[in-house]
Design a protein around this motif. Sequence first.
Motif, PDB file in Angstrom:
ATOM      1  N   THR A 103      29.193  38.416  49.756  1.00 18.06           N
ATOM      2  CA  THR A 103      29.060  38.917  48.312  1.00 18.06           C
ATOM      3  C   THR A 103      28.499  37.938  47.351  1.00 18.06           C
ATOM      4  O   THR A 103      28.882  36.742  47.260  1.00 18.06           O
ATOM      5  CB  THR A 103      30.472  39.002  47.986  1.00 18.06           C
ATOM      6  OG1 THR A 103      31.227  39.847  48.783  1.00 18.06           O
ATOM      7  CG2 THR A 103      30.468  39.640  46.450  1.00 18.06           C
ATOM      8  N   TYR A 104      27.119  38.290  47.147  1.00 18.03           N
ATOM      9  CA  TYR A 104      26.113  37.525  46.303  1.00 18.03           C
ATOM     10  C   TYR A 104      25.016  38.169  45.669  1.00 18.03           C
ATOM     11  O   TYR A 104      24.816  39.289  45.972  1.00 18.03           O
ATOM     12  CB  TYR A 104      25.718  36.500  47.022  1.00 18.03           C
ATOM     13  CG  TYR A 104      24.788  36.828  48.408  1.00 18.03           C
ATOM     14  CD1 TYR A 104      23.510  37.081  48.329  1.00 18.03           C
ATOM     15  CD2 TYR A 104      25.259  36.744  49.766  1.00 18.03           C
ATOM     16  CE1 TYR A 104      22.863  37.648  49.337  1.00 18.03           C
ATOM     17  CE2 TYR A 104      24.960  37.528  50.830  1.00 18.03           C
ATOM     18  CZ  TYR A 104      23.492  37.647  50.543  1.00 18.03           C
ATOM     19  OH  TYR A 104      22.708  38.088  51.847  1.00 18.03           O
ATOM     20  N   ASP A 105      24.271  37.546  44.505  1.00 16.96           N
ATOM     21  CA  ASP A 105      23.202  38.088  44.357  1.00 16.96           C
ATOM     22  C   ASP A 105      22.067  37.464  44.719  1.00 16.96           C
ATOM     23  O   ASP A 105      22.060  36.454  45.383  1.00 16.96           O
ATOM     24  CB  ASP A 105      23.030  37.964  42.608  1.00 16.96           C
ATOM     25  CG  ASP A 105      23.942  38.709  41.656  1.00 16.96           C
ATOM     26  OD1 ASP A 105      24.196  39.844  41.896  1.00 16.96           O
ATOM     27  OD2 ASP A 105      24.848  38.400  40.883  1.00 16.96           O
ATOM     28  N   CYS A 106      20.843  37.990  44.704  1.00  8.42           N
ATOM     29  CA  CYS A 106      19.651  37.244  45.545  1.00  8.42           C
ATOM     30  C   CYS A 106      18.604  37.866  44.782  1.00  8.42           C
ATOM     31  O   CYS A 106      18.356  38.977  44.457  1.00  8.42           O
ATOM     32  CB  CYS A 106      19.652  37.696  47.125  1.00  8.42           C
ATOM     33  SG  CYS A 106      18.347  36.825  47.835  1.00  8.42           S
ATOM     34  N   TYR A 128      15.509  42.202  43.643  1.00  6.49           N
ATOM     35  CA  TYR A 128      16.590  41.819  43.372  1.00  6.49           C
ATOM     36  C   TYR A 128      17.723  42.723  44.298  1.00  6.49           C
ATOM     37  O   TYR A 128      17.575  43.914  44.344  1.00  6.49           O
ATOM     38  CB  TYR A 128      16.974  42.156  41.788  1.00  6.49           C
ATOM     39  CG  TYR A 128      18.646  41.874  41.619  1.00  6.49           C
ATOM     40  CD1 TYR A 128      19.415  40.837  41.421  1.00  6.49           C
ATOM     41  CD2 TYR A 128      19.431  43.129  41.492  1.00  6.49           C
ATOM     42  CE1 TYR A 128      20.675  40.658  41.097  1.00  6.49           C
ATOM     43  CE2 TYR A 128      20.880  43.266  40.930  1.00  6.49           C
ATOM     44  CZ  TYR A 128      21.267  41.839  41.157  1.00  6.49           C
ATOM     45  OH  TYR A 128      22.785  42.134  40.926  1.00  6.49           O
ATOM     46  N   ILE A 129      18.682  42.011  44.788  1.00  6.20           N
ATOM     47  CA  ILE A 129      19.899  42.741  45.606  1.00  6.20           C
ATOM     48  C   ILE A 129      21.200  42.054  45.004  1.00  6.20           C
ATOM     49  O   ILE A 129      21.291  40.957  44.628  1.00  6.20           O
ATOM     50  CB  ILE A 129      19.413  42.799  47.052  1.00  6.20           C
ATOM     51  CG1 ILE A 129      19.572  41.225  47.283  1.00  6.20           C
ATOM     52  CG2 ILE A 129      18.741  43.120  47.665  1.00  6.20           C
ATOM     53  CD1 ILE A 129      19.657  41.026  49.227  1.00  6.20           C
ATOM     54  N   SER A 130      22.283  43.175  45.325  1.00  9.95           N
ATOM     55  CA  SER A 130      23.573  42.567  44.947  1.00  9.95           C
ATOM     56  C   SER A 130      24.596  43.079  46.055  1.00  9.95           C
ATOM     57  O   SER A 130      24.714  44.100  46.205  1.00  9.95           O
ATOM     58  CB  SER A 130      24.083  43.414  43.663  1.00  9.95           C
ATOM     59  OG  SER A 130      25.343  43.071  43.423  1.00  9.95           O
ATOM     60  N   MET A 131      24.626  42.014  46.975  1.00  9.18           N
ATOM     61  CA  MET A 131      25.343  42.351  48.156  1.00  9.18           C
ATOM     62  C   MET A 131      26.938  42.364  47.957  1.00  9.18           C
ATOM     63  O   MET A 131      27.420  41.552  47.369  1.00  9.18           O
ATOM     64  CB  MET A 131      24.918  41.471  49.353  1.00  9.18           C
ATOM     65  CG  MET A 131      23.491  41.305  49.446  1.00  9.18           C
ATOM     66  SD  MET A 131      22.839  43.091  50.235  1.00  9.18           S
ATOM     67  CE  MET A 131      23.425  42.880  51.986  1.00  9.18           C
ATOM     68  N   PRO A 132      27.574  43.200  48.903  1.00  3.62           N
ATOM     69  CA  PRO A 132      27.095  43.876  49.771  1.00  3.62           C
ATOM     70  C   PRO A 132      26.861  45.542  49.522  1.00  3.62           C
ATOM     71  O   PRO A 132      26.363  46.138  50.313  1.00  3.62           O
ATOM     72  CB  PRO A 132      28.254  43.915  50.907  1.00  3.62           C
ATOM     73  CG  PRO A 132      29.331  43.997  50.166  1.00  3.62           C
ATOM     74  CD  PRO A 132      29.122  43.059  48.796  1.00  3.62           C
TER      75      PRO A 132
END
Length: 214
Positions: A103-106, A128-132
Amino acid sequence: MKIKTFYTSLFAALIAVSSFGQGKIIKLSTSEKDYDMKNATLAPYAGEGISGVQLTTPNQKSGVAWLKGKTFTEGVIEFDVMGANNPGASFVGIAFHAQNDSTYDCIYFRPFNFVAPKQENRDHMVQYISMPENDWYTLREKRTGEFEKEIKNAPNPDKWFHARIEVKGDAIRVFVNHNPTPALVVNKLNAHHDGKIGLWVGSNSFGRFANLKF
């Protein structure tokens, strides 16, 4: 008294603005014991006059080297990074606001698209992604073109380049090679505003990192 209060508030605001982005250079350790490693290996790397580390993930999952004892809330993250002109196998960036390993931003780059002959691929240079919940595939399918962009005057895909990520509240802006115009502007897709920070590479990738500052 009101005048004094006004100038005190103004001074505090000016200090806040001037200090935004003034981070401390983190000397990246070349030892895995100084990171919490997730699906990756880390080794020292030096090339083109820059010394840093190389992070490698050997399979179809992304890998992260979380910096032990370090967290990030808001401000600026700057770093030098190098991937490769290897289509489909070079994804390099920084993960932040991590609550755990999944669970994180990247913010990450696809260097092989820096010189892609097709515009469709060039539109996917920075992501940009915001997991999951919101990986690249989900965002591309449901919100096409919003969270990935082309980088104007893109770097050489086989060379070091400089990245600057500004995070303030939900707003994220990404700059490349000191260009004053952001390559990507997005709003966060989660409510997390603090958490671990780490070096990130995508599936079957390696990334070289140096001069991290936040």
